[in-house]
Design an enzyme around this catalytic site. Structure first.
Site, PDB file in Angstrom:
ATOM      1  N   LYS A  74      -6.738   3.232  -1.245  1.00 16.10           N
ATOM      2  CA  LYS A  74      -7.266   3.310  -2.609  1.00 16.10           C
ATOM      3  C   LYS A  74      -7.770   4.718  -2.895  1.00 16.10           C
ATOM      4  O   LYS A  74      -7.459   5.313  -3.927  1.00 16.10           O
ATOM      5  CB  LYS A  74      -8.405   2.294  -2.748  1.00 16.10           C
ATOM      6  CG  LYS A  74      -8.743   1.935  -4.157  1.00 16.10           C
ATOM      7  CD  LYS A  74      -9.836   0.866  -4.185  1.00 16.10           C
ATOM      8  CE  LYS A  74      -9.313  -0.506  -3.783  1.00 16.10           C
ATOM      9  NZ  LYS A  74     -10.398  -1.458  -3.519  1.00 16.10           N
ATOM     10  N   GLY A 153     -10.338 -10.367   2.669  1.00 11.88           N
ATOM     11  CA  GLY A 153     -11.346 -10.729   3.648  1.00 11.88           C
ATOM     12  C   GLY A 153     -12.403  -9.663   3.755  1.00 11.88           C
ATOM     13  O   GLY A 153     -13.432  -9.840   4.387  1.00 11.88           O
ATOM     14  N   SER A 837      21.162  -4.667  32.698  1.00 14.15           N
ATOM     15  CA  SER A 837      20.643  -5.256  31.475  1.00 14.15           C
ATOM     16  C   SER A 837      19.244  -5.759  31.802  1.00 14.15           C
ATOM     17  O   SER A 837      19.059  -6.566  32.709  1.00 14.15           O
ATOM     18  CB  SER A 837      21.536  -6.408  31.014  1.00 14.15           C
ATOM     19  OG  SER A 837      20.972  -6.988  29.863  1.00 14.15           O
ATOM     20  N   TYR A 924      21.960  -0.219  24.291  1.00 13.78           N
ATOM     21  CA  TYR A 924      22.040  -1.269  23.271  1.00 13.78           C
ATOM     22  C   TYR A 924      20.910  -2.273  23.435  1.00 13.78           C
ATOM     23  O   TYR A 924      20.268  -2.334  24.482  1.00 13.78           O
ATOM     24  CB  TYR A 924      23.392  -1.998  23.346  1.00 13.78           C
ATOM     25  CG  TYR A 924      23.584  -2.822  24.600  1.00 13.78           C
ATOM     26  CD1 TYR A 924      23.085  -4.128  24.686  1.00 13.78           C
ATOM     27  CD2 TYR A 924      24.246  -2.294  25.707  1.00 13.78           C
ATOM     28  CE1 TYR A 924      23.232  -4.869  25.835  1.00 13.78           C
ATOM     29  CE2 TYR A 924      24.407  -3.040  26.868  1.00 13.78           C
ATOM     30  CZ  TYR A 924      23.896  -4.326  26.928  1.00 13.78           C
ATOM     31  OH  TYR A 924      24.030  -5.059  28.071  1.00 13.78           O
TER      32      TYR A 924
HETATM   33  P1  ADP Z   1      -9.414  -4.750  -4.833  1.00 13.42           P
HETATM   34  O1  ADP Z   1      -9.212  -3.870  -3.671  1.00 13.42           O
HETATM   35  O2  ADP Z   1      -9.790  -6.130  -4.486  1.00 13.42           O
HETATM   36  O3  ADP Z   1      -8.291  -4.661  -5.810  1.00 13.42           O
HETATM   37  P2  ADP Z   1     -10.853  -2.937  -6.472  1.00 13.42           P
HETATM   38  O4  ADP Z   1     -11.830  -2.014  -5.839  1.00 13.42           O
HETATM   39  O5  ADP Z   1      -9.551  -2.376  -6.830  1.00 13.42           O
HETATM   40  O6  ADP Z   1     -10.714  -4.212  -5.555  1.00 13.42           O
HETATM   41  O7  ADP Z   1     -11.551  -3.508  -7.753  1.00 13.42           O
HETATM   42  C1  ADP Z   1     -11.089  -4.639  -8.422  1.00 13.42           C
HETATM   43  C2  ADP Z   1     -11.144  -4.448  -9.875  1.00 13.42           C
HETATM   44  O8  ADP Z   1     -12.439  -4.037 -10.286  1.00 13.42           O
HETATM   45  C3  ADP Z   1     -10.250  -3.364 -10.408  1.00 13.42           C
HETATM   46  O9  ADP Z   1      -8.944  -3.793 -10.574  1.00 13.42           O
HETATM   47  C4  ADP Z   1     -10.884  -3.078 -11.754  1.00 13.42           C
HETATM   48  O10 ADP Z   1     -10.485  -4.020 -12.688  1.00 13.42           O
HETATM   49  C5  ADP Z   1     -12.347  -3.244 -11.442  1.00 13.42           C
HETATM   50  N1  ADP Z   1     -12.937  -1.928 -11.224  1.00 13.42           N
HETATM   51  C6  ADP Z   1     -13.120  -1.273 -10.084  1.00 13.42           C
HETATM   52  N2  ADP Z   1     -13.673  -0.056 -10.296  1.00 13.42           N
HETATM   53  C7  ADP Z   1     -13.833   0.047 -11.620  1.00 13.42           C
HETATM   54  C8  ADP Z   1     -14.353   1.051 -12.494  1.00 13.42           C
HETATM   55  N3  ADP Z   1     -14.775   2.213 -12.014  1.00 13.42           N
HETATM   56  N4  ADP Z   1     -14.362   0.804 -13.795  1.00 13.42           N
HETATM   57  C9  ADP Z   1     -13.912  -0.379 -14.276  1.00 13.42           C
HETATM   58  N5  ADP Z   1     -13.428  -1.375 -13.539  1.00 13.42           N
HETATM   59  C10 ADP Z   1     -13.388  -1.164 -12.217  1.00 13.42           C
HETATM   60 MG    MG Z   2      -7.667  -3.198  -6.580  1.00 15.15          MG
END
Ligand code: ADP
Ligand code: MG
Ligand code: MG
Length: 950
Positions: A74, A153, A837, A924
């Site tokens: 992310k 999780g 083998s 192989y």
């Molecule tokens: P996941 O990894 O479960 O997808 P995220 O961290 O991506 O979790 O967050 C889930 C949702 O939260 C995002 O898809 C978005 O809709 C919302 N979100 C996260 N950060 C922001 C932000 N800075 N502003 C607005 N919405 C947010």
């Molecule tokens: Mg997300």
């Protein structure tokens, strides 16, 4: 809202598997070894760099797409999108190294990390033009977990952090929207309360529902500001009651609490279990992303949504996703409100929609792969919140990769590297027999979340799914919705059927990822988990009733429907023409690209002509293991085999062998022919002889019965003789007993007969003008003299036969290396053997001293205790068993440079083992016919990513 954010539940690779017990795709070799405790006590250097926090905002970022290890998927995606000038709210990422430090310091964030976080917070405040905790102009942030591989999780995202009793009023004043301010605050208290203070969600939800009910609000959005103020009040009471402290009002304290909760969640039970199943190393840790909030819940010109640039279930090139107006984060996937299909956004917020399409196509071109994205629209302005390569079904993987090549976005080589090898095996999954399927009325319909035909007995809990499967039943897991805790049940089920949730719900996402047929959101299902029943349109499905559904259309039917081979198999078997099957053509295209890049040859383990033919059609070029004893079980043969075994003198034994000769010769003839001139390795008899005889206990019962009935004479005498011989042959440890080469040494006439059958069949084919290359393989050799003994016999008989037949054929004599002593003395053995083998099943068994039939009793504990990561019979133990393989190859080739070397154990079809065999420099791999496509692709990936001798 009781649901985990479903989209967390996609792992790095789309995981596919065909048959009942799906096994997740193995992460490519190399990520294993050396881990002990489930804590990120990395071997990685941690102190060196000194930078633990990475900023992104206003077109600049400290990180980029190459930094997934450090920033998580992310974080690196947010940095990369920021650099590309896309609208991304500013923020910073606390690195995975900080997570490692957190655990090293006994679950404490060191001052240096905290200091850098505060510095970055100041920078963020500047970028955002607002301050955390500022009553007039409060900065609100989200706190988001993010490991290298996305993982369910782990903790839920916390939104709206920074709100307290004062800033909420500031937010109201600035936006002139009290409803919005209090909606944000109640969400924050609940998320913080749940994630950081570990108060169960339903406690909050109950309060929420009570107030909704009392105020006559059907939807969340029906509550007005006064209602939401009441919710906030009640929530704060919940926090005080459950945590013993008031809800924290200091935003920096809130931030630290949320950050630490992310690190902590790396080691909660669900996350650990998930990593175990998907073989994600425990040591990599998670990053924490802190990001300025944008608001999708600001009114009717605001929205939030998720989507894919292509259809992740079918691979079709169509924009795909869902959104909700006036909503935040979790709402889309939680099932509280039903989201709208993304195409409708075009009508509701056209400007933002257009921009979203443009940006996501750009992202797809940039990453050269299907993108899975998350966005929020605040007052008509679009913000991108996440992008990553989308998980997809095996079917979609092949479709997308071949499309991307056709669109010239990627090269055939990229396509080969992009598709998880398990995906191609998913394409072999069965489909319904269309007639039988049509004959049954549609009971209900849900969303077609993951394709494939599923038919089985209904169970209503994950534990039941596991239990029933253990008893040999095929089950369909029927749930209202699935949660990460259900993963073990989903794993064993034939299919997953849920009543709620959309195409991006947990069940949908995990189903696709496992390559498991899934239908979700079948709203007509009224499920009672406690009663273990499900009512649907006036009918009742009880536990154990048959249910079938089609994951491609979403149709659900009550009853059992026979499944049918997939289109690929229909083409392979000649029922369907290749030109009539688009999917077959793509499958073949991808695999023929693979063939260009792979170095390893691909052979099949096959004993019968039809198996050999199937394997050849799948692309096997040669047979690596033809087990002759399987032929002994053929119709009418067992009595002859028994006569051979029961003979107490050579003459009788030879008489029986003479009866077997023409049968074996015909078998070999068929197998040679099916291989169209490719090499065929035939193993001489291997198992202990008593395997061909009735069980001692059964015989004793039979005799007792006969005597009871007063039977006398020949029949009874024969049984007694049989029993005596069975008792004679009884072994304490048959696996280590009189088997393999030892049989050939004690009964040379068996080797003679088998050699004669092989060479005669080859001569016959030669006369017919068909080439064939028999390779005669002596099993279980540990000493060169064993092999020498047998080779003398083989050569003598072969010479005789060729003379009789007046034909000369080329054949090889070699051995299996499956006894550690064989590997250790490979240089001596290679003096006699023309090929090796590796029989890695026995080699693993004998190296570990684990009986492969009994490992099930303790493997689970070994894995729980992290003594072993994987089942060594499924994925080769590179450290121990692998060392014997490498040694065997090196010593063998040193003695005989042109020694041909292959592997014919189960590992031959396992992608990560194939990586190892590439490095070991084998010629192989040989695997079961249905694994051939997987092996072709995996071998190409291995050749492209590792080197021989690495
Ligand atoms: P996941 O990894 O479960 O997808 P995220 O961290 O991506 O979790 O967050 C889930 C949702 O939260 C995002 O898809 C978005 O809709 C919302 N979100 C996260 N950060 C922001 C932000 N800075 N502003 C607005 N919405 C947010
Ligand atoms: Mg997300
Ligand atoms: Mg063996």
């Amino acid at each position: 809202m009781a649901k985990k954010l479903a989209r967390k539940s996609i792992v790095k690779k789309a995981v596919a598997a065909v048959r009942n017990r799906t096994k997740p795709a193995t992460r490519s070799a190399g990520s294993r070894g050396g881990r002990r405790a489930p804590t990120p006590t990395a071997s990685r250097k941690t102190a060196g760099r000194g930078k633990y926090v990475y900023f992104f905002g206003n077109g600049k970022a400290d990180g980029d797409r190459s930094m997934k290890d450090l920033l998580g998927g992310k974080g690196s995606g947010l940095a990369e999108m920021t650099r590309a000038g896309l609208p991304v709210p500013a923020g910073f990422t606390i690195s995975t190294e900080a997570c490692t430090l957190y655990y090293q310091e006994g679950r404490k964030v060191p001052a240096v990390v905290d200091g850098q976080m505060i510095e970055n917070l100041r920078q963020l405040e500047k970028a955002a033009g607002a301050k955390l905790g500022d009553v007039k102009n409060p900065l609100l942030v989200s706190v988001r977990s993010g490991a290298k591989f996305s993982m369910p999780g782990m903790m839920d995202t916390i939104l709206n952090l920074g709100l307290n009793d004062e800033t909420v009023e500031g937010l109201k004043a600035r936006t002139n929207n009290g409803r919005f301010a209090y909606d944000s605050y109640r969400r924050f208290i609940q998320m913080f309360g749940n994630v950081v203070l570990e108060i169960p969600k339903d406690v909050f939800e109950h309060r929420f529902d009570e107030i909704k009910k009392a105020r006559g609000a059907a939807m969340d959005t029906d509550l007005d500001e006064a209602g939401l103020r009441e919710v906030v009040q009640k929530y704060k009471e919940v926090v005080r009651a459950k945590s013993g402290k008031p809800f924290p009002q200091d935003p920096v304290e809130q931030l630290r609490g949320a950050r630490d909760a992310v690190f902590r969640s790396w080691n909660n039970a669900r996350a650990i279990e998930y990593r175990r199943i998907y073989e994600i190393p425990d040591a990599i840790g998670t990053a924490v992303n802190v990001q300025a909030m944008v608001f999708g819940n600001m009114g009717d010109r605001s929205a939030t949504g998720v989507g894919f640039t292509r259809n992740p279930a079918t691979g079709a090139n169509e924009f795909y996703g869902e959104f909700l107006i006036n909503a935040q984060g979790e709402d889309v996937v939680s099932g509280v409100r039903t989201p709208q299909p993304i195409n409708e956004l075009e009508h509701v917020l056209p400007k933002a929609y257009k921009e979203l399409r443009a940006i996501t196509s750009r992202l797809e071109k940039h990453y050269k792969d299907i993108q899975d994205f998350e966005f929020t629209i605040q007052d008509d302005r679009l913000y991108m919140l996440q992008t990553r390569n989308g998980k997809r079904t095996g079917y979609a993987a092949v479709m997308i990769a071949t499309d991307l090549v056709a669109e010239k976005l990627i090269s055939p080589k990229d396509a080969v590297l992009q598709v998880d090898p398990e995906s191609v095996s998913q394409l072999l999954a069965p489909v319904f027999d269309p007639k039988a399927w049509k004959a049954l009325g549609v009971t209900t319909k849900g969303l077609p979340a993951s394709p494939g035909a599923a038919s089985g007995q209904a169970v209503f809990t994950a534990d039941d799914a596991v239990e029933w499967t253990r008893k040999g039943k095929s089950v369909i897991l029927v749930r209202k919705e699935t949660v990460p805790d259900d993963i073990h049940g989903m794993f064993v089920a034939q299919g997953i059927l849920t009543a709620t949730g959309g195409m991006t719900s947990h069940a949908a996402v995990v189903g696709r990822q496992m390559g498991k047929p899934s239908v979700v959101g079948a709203g007509a299902l009224e499920i009672s988990e406690t009663a273990k029943t499900c009512k649907v349109n006036g009918q009742t499905i009880r536990e154990g009733d048959f249910v079938s559904f089609d994951g491609l259309t979403g149709e659900v039917k009550i009853g059992q429907v026979a499944t049918k081979p997939s289109e690929i198999l229909q083409v392979i078997s000649g029922e369907l023409k290749a030109e009539q099957s688009d999917v077959y053509q793509r499958f073949e295209r991808l695999l023929s690209w693979s063939d260009k890049y792979r170095r390893l040859g691909i052979r099949a383990n096959a004993d019968q002509p039809d198996q050999a033919e199937t394997a050849y059609q799948f692309g096997a070029r040669g047979i690596g293991l033809c087990r002759t004893e399987h032929m002994f079980f053929g119709e009418g043969r067992i009595p002859i085999v028994q006569r051979m075994i029961l003979a107490d003198n050579e003459r009788d034994r030879r008489a029986a062998l003479n009866e077997l000769l023409p049968l074996q010769r015909a078998d070999f003839y068929g197998v040679f022919k099916a291989m169209h001139g490719e090499a065929v390795t035939i193993r001489t008899i291997d198992p202990p002889l008593h395997e061909f005889l009735p069980k001692r206990e059964d015989l004793m019962v039979e005799i007792a019965r006969m005597e009871e009935r007063g039977t006398k004479g020949n029949a009874l005498d024969e049984k007694h003789a049989l029993l005596r011989r069975v008792e004679q042959l009884h072994e304490f440890n048959p696996m280590l007993g009189h088997r393999g080469v030892r049989l050939g040494v004690t009964y040379p006439e068996i080797t003679e007969m088998q050699t004669r059958a092989i060479i005669e069949a080859a001569c016959q084919l030669a006369k017919e003008g068909t080439k064939c290359v028999p390779e005669i393989m002596i099993p279980l050799v540990g000493h060169v003299k064993e092999l020498r003994d047998q080779k003398t016999i083989v050569d003598r008989v072969a010479k005789d036969v060729m003379k009789e037949q007046g034909v000369k054929i080329t054949y090889l004599v070699g051995t299996m290396i499956e006894i550690p002593r064989g590997a250790v003395t490979a240089d001596e053995i290679a003096l006699e053997a023309q090929f090796f083998s590796f029989g890695t099943n026995d080699l693993t068994q004998l190296t570990f001293g684990f009986s492969r039939d009994d490992i099930g009793k303790f493997l689970g504990s070994y894995q729980d205790k992290k003594i072993l990561d994987k089942d060594p019979f499924a994925t080769i133990d590179t450290v121990g068993v692998g060392q014997l393989v490498t040694m065997g190859v090196q010593k063998g080739r040193a003695a005989r440079p042109d020694l041909k070397v292959g592997i014919c154990g189960e590992h031959g079809g396992d992608p990560s083992s194939i990586h190892f065999f590439e490095k070991a420099g084998l010629d192989y791999v040989s695997c079961s016919p249905y694994r051939i496509p997987v092996a072709r692709l995996a071998a190409a990936q291995a050749a492209l990513s590792v080197k021989v001798g690495d």
